[in-house]
Design an enzyme around this catalytic site. Structure first.
Site, PDB file in Angstrom:
ATOM      1  N   ASP A 131       0.857  -1.180   0.000  1.00  0.00           N
ATOM      2  CA  ASP A 131       0.000   0.000   0.000  1.00  0.00           C
ATOM      3  C   ASP A 131       0.893   1.229   0.000  1.00  0.00           C
ATOM      4  O   ASP A 131       1.737   1.391   0.872  1.00  0.00           O
ATOM      5  CB  ASP A 131      -0.866  -0.033   1.279  1.00  0.00           C
ATOM      6  CG  ASP A 131      -2.047   0.902   1.166  1.00  0.00           C
ATOM      7  OD1 ASP A 131      -2.143   1.628   0.156  1.00  0.00           O
ATOM      8  OD2 ASP A 131      -2.872   0.913   2.101  1.00  0.00           O
ATOM      9  N   GLU A 169      -2.497   0.319  -4.579  1.00  0.00           N
ATOM     10  CA  GLU A 169      -2.439  -0.920  -3.810  1.00  0.00           C
ATOM     11  C   GLU A 169      -2.280  -2.116  -4.726  1.00  0.00           C
ATOM     12  O   GLU A 169      -2.868  -2.143  -5.808  1.00  0.00           O
ATOM     13  CB  GLU A 169      -3.771  -1.183  -3.092  1.00  0.00           C
ATOM     14  CG  GLU A 169      -4.156  -0.270  -1.996  1.00  0.00           C
ATOM     15  CD  GLU A 169      -5.578  -0.604  -1.586  1.00  0.00           C
ATOM     16  OE1 GLU A 169      -5.770  -1.585  -0.854  1.00  0.00           O
ATOM     17  OE2 GLU A 169      -6.483   0.105  -2.056  1.00  0.00           O
TER      18      GLU A 169
END
Lengths: 387, 367
Positions: free
Chosen positions: A9, A104
């Protein structure tokens, strides 16, 4: 063999890219989003978060909370490009990289120990390379499923690294708590609260049937699995190899059309740029909508020609959304994808009359190549109007 | 209301009327056909609010009156009846249909005529006459080229333009274009170019007989056509038709002449192995020879060589084969001419010797 999933992330992605490109922004609160009065915050730097600014916050509130912040409108093209760089790097670590949104991705790291060492070592290596080669910080979550990995990356942010080893999933869920459990929205929490259920451990005392009676079939099943640390299957089947898609779970459910369309437009541009960068083409647009009660619907439309531009995708996606969404229905997740992606696309039939979309496609390509030469170009259609 | 007539005389009209009614909702009054009798005539009307039909046939009026019935079922009943005289009578919201001297009877629910929409009036308008044969030929040469893409609404009809005593019709879907410019001996009235919905043109073909004349009248928003005792009309497509003249090549560098029959046969055979989505075939030209081939697919490949009259450079064109097949289906004569300048520019397809129509086809990318 034990499954090993990484969830990578990017920290405060849009804001970090702005800080990377503009050294004078570094160390300062940066807020990215629609600057109009009805705009919302898309992302903000950690410096801004200390003032209480967070994504999905109305822009006027962000200005009140942190008036001295640097406010910028999103440059999706540039973020797509940075995202692409990161994903290319991730692909060196694993053959199975599943990008789920612009910032992500999941990596299936199962069986890579002899290449990169223990999961923690591999993750450190990955984080360092992204930092040194691209200049961005990431948080990595490691788990035995995508679901656990996803929550692990959020557990220790920014620049975090968190591993939940096999057997510890349930304990991890208990530590996280219901409120922060991925995929549990306010509506679900309110229902659970009314029945005095406040912890995952309490949820586990209920049977599946009971939970389903409470939350509906899919909502009940989701919670039943989630509280046991079992992946409820949130990301399976979303991104297959022959598709490019992105999705966004909103911090607060969205029920107004204007905001949904704004999200749809941003995502349409994002998938188009990813397709352009990878030299792929497609003639099928799909959308996915998850409502506040967890029911998830999707729709797709195939065209007899290839898609050339983000706006064209947006036009189809908008039509699809209107076929699935009624005004004021609360949406917690929205996704846009291109399906049946191929290297060349079907043989291109030439047009007699100038196709307005083709020119836009060429424009986007030109923007992309200028951007890769370091020029700063902004697309006006992505700016929100000031009202 | 009560009237009697032979099955065959009313059946013909109701068959046509059905296409003018709305097929969407069986309970809506626009799904009904309007019937009115007086003075030994039956007035028939049908409309879906976009297209409309008015017709008159002789019947025996027994009691004057008017009503409307669900056209689809009415037609079904008429079709099933023996070739006899049929008596139609409305009693209390029901239309009774009986065959003389037979124990057959139907009753159909009716909807009162005051709920029926008003049809467009053409009594005050000026009409001009054309030969049916000419008009229907013009439709045949262009209607297949139009688009069915509703996002390009203005291409879903055929463009009609008046230029002196010539009428021009153009159909295009943006990838190919069909043009016909027919000269008429009579002076034509002046009117602004219009776009006629495809549905109306096919209804005109259905109602037409290829013989005699058809009379047209064109207003800003409606086209009327009178065929004998029938008047049909349609609202026109709004929007701007693309400036088609710009995309018609004024001249081409190379020309190939080939027999229509063998070309048609070859296309039919090669198309068996053409990939369904793209429909791409290759046409390779060299001195005296034209080769049609499909690209290699999972199923295999097809290829056919035919003789032609060509003496230019060797050339490969890639095309959607349906863009060739549909104009060939309506092309008259023995020979066609395929002319072009290079593989990426518009190709002209026309009969040889030249007639008053031609087709422009944009090629596909070769790779």
């Amino acid at each position: 063999m034990e499954s090993v999933w990484f969830h990578v992330d990017m920290d405060a992605f849009y804001a970090s890219v702005e800080q990377l490109d503009n050294p004078s922004y570094r160390g300062k609160p940066v807020v990215v989003g629609g600057l109009g009065n009805r705009g919302v915050v898309s992302a903000c730097s950690y410096e801004a978060r200390t003032y209480g600014v967070h994504s999905a916050l109305p822009m006027y509130r962000a200005r009140q909370l942190c008036p001295h912040a640097i406010f910028v409108t999103p440059r999706i093209e540039r973020y797509s490009e940075a995202s692409h760089q990161v994903v290319s790097l991730l692909k060196e670590f694993s053959p199975t990289v599943q990008q789920i949104s612009i910032d992500e991705a999941f990596l299936d790291m199962t069986g890579t120990e002899r290449l990169y060492g223990k999961p923690r070592q591999a993750a450190t290596l990955l984080k360092n390379r992204v930092k040194n080669e691209i200049g961005l910080t990431t948080s990595v979550g490691i788990g035995t499923s995508r679901f656990i990995a996803k929550m692990a990356s959020g557990y220790d942010k920014p620049d975090g690294l968190c591993r939940i080893s096999k057997g510890n999933e349930e304990r991890f869920i208990d530590t996280i708590g219901l409120k922060k459990l991925f995929g549990i929205g306010e509506a679900t929490l309110a229902i659970l609260n009314r029945h005095s259920i406040t912890t995952p451990a309490q949820v586990r005392e209920f049977s599946l049937e009971h939970l389903q009676a409470l939350l509906g079939e899919s909502g009940g099943l989701y919670l039943y699995h989630a509280c046991r640390g079992i992946d409820p299957g949130i990301y399976t089947g979303v991104t297959k190899s022959r598709s490019i898609s992105t999705e966004n779970t909103f911090a607060n459910d969205i029920d107004n059309e204007k905001e949904l369309l704004q999200q749809l437009l941003m995502m349409s541009h994002e998938v188009m740029f990813r397709a352009l960068q990878e030299n792929l083409s497609s003639s099928t647009v799909a959308i996915k909508v998850r409502f506040s009660d967890f029911t998830t619907v999707s729709a797709q439309k195939g065209l007899d020609h290839n898609l050339y531009s983000g706006e064209q995708i947006y036009e189809v996606a908008q039509e699809l959304l209107k076929s699935r969404w009624r005004d004021s229905q609360k949406v917690r997740l929205l996704g846009v994808g291109l399906y049946g992606v191929s290297d060349q696309g079907p043989p291109v039939q030439q047009e007699l009359f100038e196709d307005p979309y083709k020119r836009k496609g060429e424009l986007e390509k030109a923007v992309l190549s200028l951007r890769s030469k370091g020029r700063n170009i902004q697309k006006a259609s992505l700016l929100e109007e000031n009202d | 209301m009560k009237f009697a007539c032979h099955k065959s005389s009313i059946l013909k009209e109701i068959v046509l009327a059905l296409d003018f009614t709305s097929q969407r909702n069986a309970l809506s009054v626009v799904s009904n056909v309007y019937l009115e009798t007086k003075d030994n005539l039956l007035y028939i009307k049908a409309t879906d609010q976009n297209v409309g039909l008015k017709s008159v046939i002789p019947v025996e009026t027994i009691e004057e009156g008017a009503t409307t019935v669900f056209c689809d079922k009415f037609l079904g009943i008429l079709r099933s009846l023996p070739e006899e005289t049929i008596v139609f009578e409305e009693v209390h919201d029901k239309l009774f249909i009986q065959v003389e001297n037979k124990a057959i009877s139907f009753e159909l629910r009716t909807i009162s005529v005051d709920k029926y929409p008003t049809l467009e009036e053409s009594d005050e308008l000026e009409f001009f006459a054309l030969s049916q044969k000419d008009l229907l030929a013009m439709i045949d040469q262009t209607i297949f080229a139009i688009s069915d893409d509703e996002t390009r609404h203005f291409m879903t009809g055929v463009y009609l333009e008046q230029d002196g005593n010539q009428l021009v019709m153009v159909g295009t879907d943006g990838k190919r274009l069909s043009f016909i410019g027919r000269k008429f001996e009579k002076q034509l009235p002046e009117f602004k170019p219009i776009i006629i919905p495809a549905k109306f043109l096919s209804l005109l073909k259905k109602g037409g007989t290829q013989e005699g004349e058809v009379e047209l009248s064109i207003t800003d928003s409606i086209i009327f056509a009178r065929l004998g005792d029938q008047v049909m009309y349609s609202s026109l497509i709004k929007g701007t038709f693309p400036s088609y003249k710009r995309v018609i090549p004024a001249s081409q560098s190379f020309e190939c002449k080939v027999e229509i029959g063998p070309m048609n046969e070859a296309l039919k055979r090669v198309s068996l192995l053409v990939e369904n989505k793209a429909k791409r075939i290759y046409i390779d030209l060299e001195e005296g020879l034209l080769t049609i081939s499909s690209e290699e697919s999972d199923f295999g490949q097809a290829k056919e060589v035919i003789a032609c009259d060509y003496s230019g450079d060797a050339m490969r064109l890639a095309m959607n084969y349906t863009f060739l097949v549909s104009p060939l289906r309506v092309m008259e004569g023995e020979q066609l001419s395929l002319s072009f300048t290079d593989a990426n520019r518009a190709v002209t397809l026309r009969p040889e010797p030249q007639r008053d129509y031609f087709h422009i086809i944009m090629p596909m990318q070769k790779e």
